[in-house]
Design a protein around this motif. Structure first.
Motif, PDB file in Angstrom:
ATOM      1  N   MET A 248     -47.574   5.314  92.904  1.00 12.51           N
ATOM      2  CA  MET A 248     -46.942   4.513  92.008  1.00 12.51           C
ATOM      3  C   MET A 248     -48.413   4.106  91.386  1.00 12.51           C
ATOM      4  SD  MET A 248     -43.293   4.752  90.790  1.00 12.51           S
ATOM      5  CE  MET A 248     -43.073   2.911  92.092  1.00 12.51           C
ATOM      6  N   ALA A 249     -48.951   3.167  92.809  1.00 12.25           N
ATOM      7  CA  ALA A 249     -49.943   2.273  92.552  1.00 12.25           C
ATOM      8  C   ALA A 249     -51.231   3.644  92.000  1.00 12.25           C
ATOM      9  CB  ALA A 249     -50.355   1.337  93.420  1.00 12.25           C
ATOM     10  N   LEU A 250     -51.750   4.387  92.723  1.00 11.27           N
ATOM     11  CA  LEU A 250     -52.565   5.398  91.989  1.00 11.27           C
ATOM     12  C   LEU A 250     -52.211   5.499  91.355  1.00 11.27           C
ATOM     13  CD1 LEU A 250     -52.462   6.272  95.914  1.00 11.27           C
ATOM     14  CD2 LEU A 250     -54.780   5.237  94.727  1.00 11.27           C
ATOM     15  N   GLY A 251     -51.238   5.800  90.467  1.00  8.00           N
ATOM     16  CA  GLY A 251     -50.964   6.410  88.832  1.00  8.00           C
ATOM     17  C   GLY A 251     -51.426   6.393  87.904  1.00  8.00           C
ATOM     18  N   ALA A 252     -51.286   3.915  88.285  1.00 10.76           N
ATOM     19  CA  ALA A 252     -51.989   3.178  87.268  1.00 10.76           C
ATOM     20  C   ALA A 252     -53.368   3.931  86.868  1.00 10.76           C
ATOM     21  CB  ALA A 252     -50.946   2.034  87.985  1.00 10.76           C
ATOM     22  N   ILE A 253     -53.841   3.624  88.498  1.00 16.78           N
ATOM     23  CA  ILE A 253     -55.107   3.388  88.392  1.00 16.78           C
ATOM     24  C   ILE A 253     -55.821   5.015  88.341  1.00 16.78           C
ATOM     25  CG2 ILE A 253     -57.208   4.086  90.406  1.00 16.78           C
ATOM     26  CD1 ILE A 253     -55.710   2.278  92.310  1.00 16.78           C
ATOM     27  N   ASP A 254     -54.664   5.741  87.666  1.00 18.88           N
ATOM     28  CA  ASP A 254     -55.512   7.311  87.397  1.00 18.88           C
ATOM     29  C   ASP A 254     -55.544   7.459  86.045  1.00 18.88           C
ATOM     30  OD1 ASP A 254     -55.489   8.417  89.854  1.00 18.88           O
ATOM     31  OD2 ASP A 254     -52.810   9.603  89.459  1.00 18.88           O
ATOM     32  N   ALA A 255     -54.337   6.339  85.407  1.00 17.21           N
ATOM     33  CA  ALA A 255     -54.084   5.989  83.854  1.00 17.21           C
ATOM     34  C   ALA A 255     -55.561   5.230  83.644  1.00 17.21           C
ATOM     35  CB  ALA A 255     -53.469   5.392  83.721  1.00 17.21           C
ATOM     36  N   TYR A 256     -56.263   4.259  84.256  1.00 20.80           N
ATOM     37  CA  TYR A 256     -56.792   3.112  83.552  1.00 20.80           C
ATOM     38  C   TYR A 256     -58.269   3.773  83.663  1.00 20.80           C
ATOM     39  CZ  TYR A 256     -54.722  -0.814  83.136  1.00 20.80           C
ATOM     40  OH  TYR A 256     -53.658  -1.937  82.652  1.00 20.80           O
ATOM     41  N   GLU A 257     -58.717   4.568  84.682  1.00 21.21           N
ATOM     42  CA  GLU A 257     -59.523   5.578  84.964  1.00 21.21           C
ATOM     43  C   GLU A 257     -59.572   6.676  83.644  1.00 21.21           C
ATOM     44  OE1 GLU A 257     -59.658   7.084  89.039  1.00 21.21           O
ATOM     45  OE2 GLU A 257     -60.809   5.415  90.118  1.00 21.21           O
ATOM     46  N   SER A 258     -58.322   7.608  83.077  1.00 21.92           N
ATOM     47  CA  SER A 258     -59.163   8.686  82.414  1.00 21.92           C
ATOM     48  C   SER A 258     -58.665   7.596  80.805  1.00 21.92           C
ATOM     49  CB  SER A 258     -57.074   9.277  83.003  1.00 21.92           C
ATOM     50  OG  SER A 258     -56.057   8.456  82.832  1.00 21.92           O
ATOM     51  N   ALA A 259     -58.956   6.429  80.979  1.00 23.10           N
ATOM     52  CA  ALA A 259     -58.730   6.324  79.651  1.00 23.10           C
ATOM     53  C   ALA A 259     -59.527   5.462  80.089  1.00 23.10           C
ATOM     54  CB  ALA A 259     -57.709   4.525  79.362  1.00 23.10           C
TER      55      ALA A 259
END
Ligand code: BGC
Length: 348
Positions: A248-259
């Motif tokens: 889930m931490a990686l999911g948060a990172i994915d969200a920042y990257e894709s934003a």
């Protein structure tokens, strides 16, 4: 010899025969409990084979396999009903011991009833059943970790970072605006990790403000979706993310990257597990820290316990190697991981 003597002889011979027959019949209960010929068959059912931590734990478990041991693994695909059927099949197939990663940790009745009926010991792991259930039979055990410890360690890691690095408080208001990404509702690790990480952060002297909580079921894609919603609402208003696990931490990172938000504008992100992908994120400074969930230790404890139980032995045979609680539980300790000690874990 008189008639009385003959009668005495006959009755002692009869007694001896009965005794010998009793010993032969109870043969499998005396000492050896494996399938005979020294072979051991271990059955395993996991709640979801696509869970990153559980699948890595199973890889470690398989590495312990010796030549005279057979391991069969089933995926319950998140269905307790499916898992119950799998347990019955493993019993019918002659497994000497079964490891169960419960789908619904509050509903182990069918598993326990089947195990009792077939007299097959069960090693539950990772998803902890309640005390009332594990105490239903003396051949039920649990291998895992202490969720409280992981929550405290995540809170300590976050507190140390917030107190040492003032740039985490991006808006400089003296408060750390945070988000928690939670695992499945009802899982012992979600409830406890959330509570203890936040409380430890506060009791360590960090002043915080909660921006939001979201359940993402241990899942990276779900966490990305939830985090993207938070980012839309608070584009630069989140300074800290406490995730109940690395995925889930990686999911948060994915969200920042894709934003398209650059690294220096991200919050400090923390996870728990130390999965391969989690450790890489710490090494690459995308995640500030994680808490190592000792899959190697848990796999070893499970494997050793299985072999002992399959051979009719007792959990206390492991007491030199592991701490055993209440004659039923083996819990491996967690560890804090940051950039400073990452190499110790990446090479495990
Ligand atoms: C792990 C999670 C995992 C869950 C599955 C937890 O202990 O930290 O990553 O998804 O167990 O039950």
């Amino acid at each position: 010899m008189g008639q009385r003597g003959i009668m005495k002889r006959i009755s002692s011979l009869f007694l001896l025969t009965v005794l010998a027959m009793a010993l032969v019949l109870s043969g499998c209960d005396v000492g050896k409990k494996d399938s005979g010929n020294g072979k051991v068959k271990i059955g395993v059912t996991v709640y979801d084979q696509y869970d990153t931590f559980v699948s890595q734990l199973m890889e470690c478990f398989q590495e312990f396999k010796e030549d005279n041991v057979e391991i069969v693994v089933y995926n319950a695909s998140q269905s307790q009903q499916t898992q119950n059927t799998q347990v019955q099949k493993m019993i019918d197939d002659g497994c000497d011991v079964i490891c169960v990663n419960l789908v619904d940790r509050t509903d182990p009745t069918a598993v326990i009833d089947a195990a009792k009926k077939g007299d097959v010991p069960i090693v539950f792991f990772n998803r902890e059943l309640v005390e009332g259930d594990i105490n239903q039979w003396n051949k039920l055990f649990y291998v895992g970790a202490n969720a409280v410890e992981s929550g405290i360690m995540e809170g300590q890691l976050a507190a140390t970072a917030c107190l040492a690095d003032k740039s985490i408080d991006k808006n400089g208001d003296g408060l750390i605006q945070y988000v928690v990404l939670e695992g499945e509702a009802g899982h012992q690790d979600s409830i406890v990790r959330t509570e203890y990480s936040v409380n430890t952060l506060i009791s360590s002297g960090v002043e915080v403000e909660k921006v939001g909580y979201a359940i993402a079921n241990w899942n990276r894609a779900q966490a990305q979706t939830k985090m993207s919603q938070f980012i839309d609402q608070y584009p630069d208003g989140i300074e800290l993310v406490l995730a109940n696990n690395d995925d889930m931490a990686l999911g948060a990172i994915d969200a920042y990257e894709s934003a398209g938000i650059i690294r220096s504008k991200w919050p400090a992100i923390f996870g728990i597990d130390g999965t391969d992908v989690g450790l890489e994120a710490v090494r690459d400074d995308r995640m500030v820290g994680t808490v190592y969930n000792d899959k190697e230790g848990q796999a070893k404890a499970m494997y050793r316990l299985c072999i002992i139980l399959a051979r009719g032995g007792d959990i206390t045979e492991l007491s030199d190697e592991f701490t055993i609680d209440d004659g039923k539980y083996i819990r491996l300790p967690y560890d804090k991981v940051t950039a400073t000690n990452i190499n110790l874990y990446i090479k495990r």
